[in-house]
Motif scaffolding. Sequence first.
Motif, mmCIF file in Angstrom:
data_model
loop_
_atom_site.group_PDB
_atom_site.id
_atom_site.type_symbol
_atom_site.label_atom_id
_atom_site.label_comp_id
_atom_site.label_asym_id
_atom_site.label_seq_id
_atom_site.Cartn_x
_atom_site.Cartn_y
_atom_site.Cartn_z
ATOM 1 N N LEU A 1 0.740 -1.299 0.060
ATOM 2 C CA LEU A 1 0.033 -0.111 0.055
ATOM 3 C C LEU A 1 0.761 1.227 0.106
ATOM 4 N N LEU A 2 0.552 2.350 -0.538
ATOM 5 C CA LEU A 2 1.233 3.291 -0.939
ATOM 6 C C LEU A 2 0.344 4.528 0.042
ATOM 7 N N SER A 3 0.905 5.049 0.991
ATOM 8 C CA SER A 3 0.109 6.046 1.899
ATOM 9 C C SER A 3 0.910 7.595 1.707
ATOM 10 N N LEU A 4 -0.192 8.447 1.722
ATOM 11 C CA LEU A 4 0.381 9.845 1.917
ATOM 12 C C LEU A 4 -0.315 10.449 3.227
ATOM 13 N N PHE A 5 0.760 11.226 3.959
ATOM 14 C CA PHE A 5 0.333 11.456 5.085
ATOM 15 C C PHE A 5 1.153 13.048 5.227
ATOM 16 N N PRO A 6 0.597 13.760 5.947
ATOM 17 C CA PRO A 6 1.223 15.064 6.239
ATOM 18 C C PRO A 6 2.776 14.957 6.535
ATOM 19 N N ILE A 7 3.592 15.816 6.108
ATOM 20 C CA ILE A 7 4.891 15.607 6.286
ATOM 21 C C ILE A 7 5.420 15.918 8.030
ATOM 22 N N GLU A 8 4.789 16.844 8.299
ATOM 23 C CA GLU A 8 4.761 17.458 9.486
ATOM 24 C C GLU A 8 4.353 16.615 10.645
ATOM 25 N N GLU A 9 3.336 15.672 10.292
ATOM 26 C CA GLU A 9 2.802 14.714 11.202
ATOM 27 C C GLU A 9 3.374 13.694 11.230
ATOM 28 N N LEU A 10 4.147 13.176 10.144
ATOM 29 C CA LEU A 10 4.961 12.166 9.782
ATOM 30 C C LEU A 10 6.271 12.401 10.533
ATOM 31 N N ALA A 11 6.872 13.472 10.492
ATOM 32 C CA ALA A 11 8.078 13.870 11.346
ATOM 33 C C ALA A 11 7.856 13.932 12.727
ATOM 34 N N LYS A 12 6.702 14.013 13.236
ATOM 35 C CA LYS A 12 6.541 14.357 14.639
ATOM 36 C C LYS A 12 6.287 12.846 15.307
ATOM 37 N N ASP A 13 5.624 11.878 14.395
ATOM 38 C CA ASP A 13 5.306 10.769 14.597
ATOM 39 C C ASP A 13 6.642 9.830 14.661
ATOM 40 N N ALA A 14 7.597 10.072 13.959
ATOM 41 C CA ALA A 14 8.701 9.479 13.933
ATOM 42 C C ALA A 14 9.829 10.101 14.850
ATOM 43 N N GLY A 15 9.390 11.139 15.610
ATOM 44 C CA GLY A 15 10.192 11.713 16.425
ATOM 45 C C GLY A 15 11.578 12.494 15.925
ATOM 46 N N ILE A 16 11.329 13.053 14.836
ATOM 47 C CA ILE A 16 12.576 13.643 13.949
ATOM 48 C C ILE A 16 12.425 15.169 13.527
ATOM 49 N N GLU A 17 13.370 15.885 13.422
ATOM 50 C CA GLU A 17 13.253 17.021 13.026
ATOM 51 C C GLU A 17 13.075 17.191 11.352
ATOM 52 N N LEU A 18 11.970 18.016 10.843
ATOM 53 C CA LEU A 18 11.836 18.042 9.294
ATOM 54 C C LEU A 18 13.139 18.958 8.917
ATOM 55 N N THR A 19 13.733 18.460 7.940
ATOM 56 C CA THR A 19 14.899 19.046 7.334
ATOM 57 C C THR A 19 14.824 19.061 5.672
#
Length: 143
Positions: free
Chosen positions: A47-65
Amino acid sequence: MIPQKVTLLTLGAFDLPVLRKFYQSLGWEETEMSSDQYAVFKTAGVLLSLFPIEELAKDAGIELTTSPDTYRPVTFAINVDQPEQVDTTIEEIRDAGGKILREPSDAFWGGRTAYFADPENNLWEVAWNPASIFDERGAMISF
């Protein structure tokens, strides 16, 4: 032992509605779990999913760069059954608004290949490999 399988690929979307519309315009079928906040498309293997990148970064515990203008160091592939399908697939992607990065050409390894980017510069290869073997669902199982 860790299961040797990939079941879901998630792209962090800077503009989810635009990215979702692009994949819809390719004719890809969404699952019933898709919504305005999360989109999931069926493919032969995962499955290919699309998720808001800010939420993905927050979920992974990383800083968006990264930004939507930056190419990511990952390439996805659509492998086709016949060499001429590389050309026809790229034309459909061009018509849907994909950015063609490399026009279809014969590859040094005996296949045919081309590259495109979606509206947020996620890289995709369209390839025909004469050694590819697909299962009954169309998932590549060997090459």
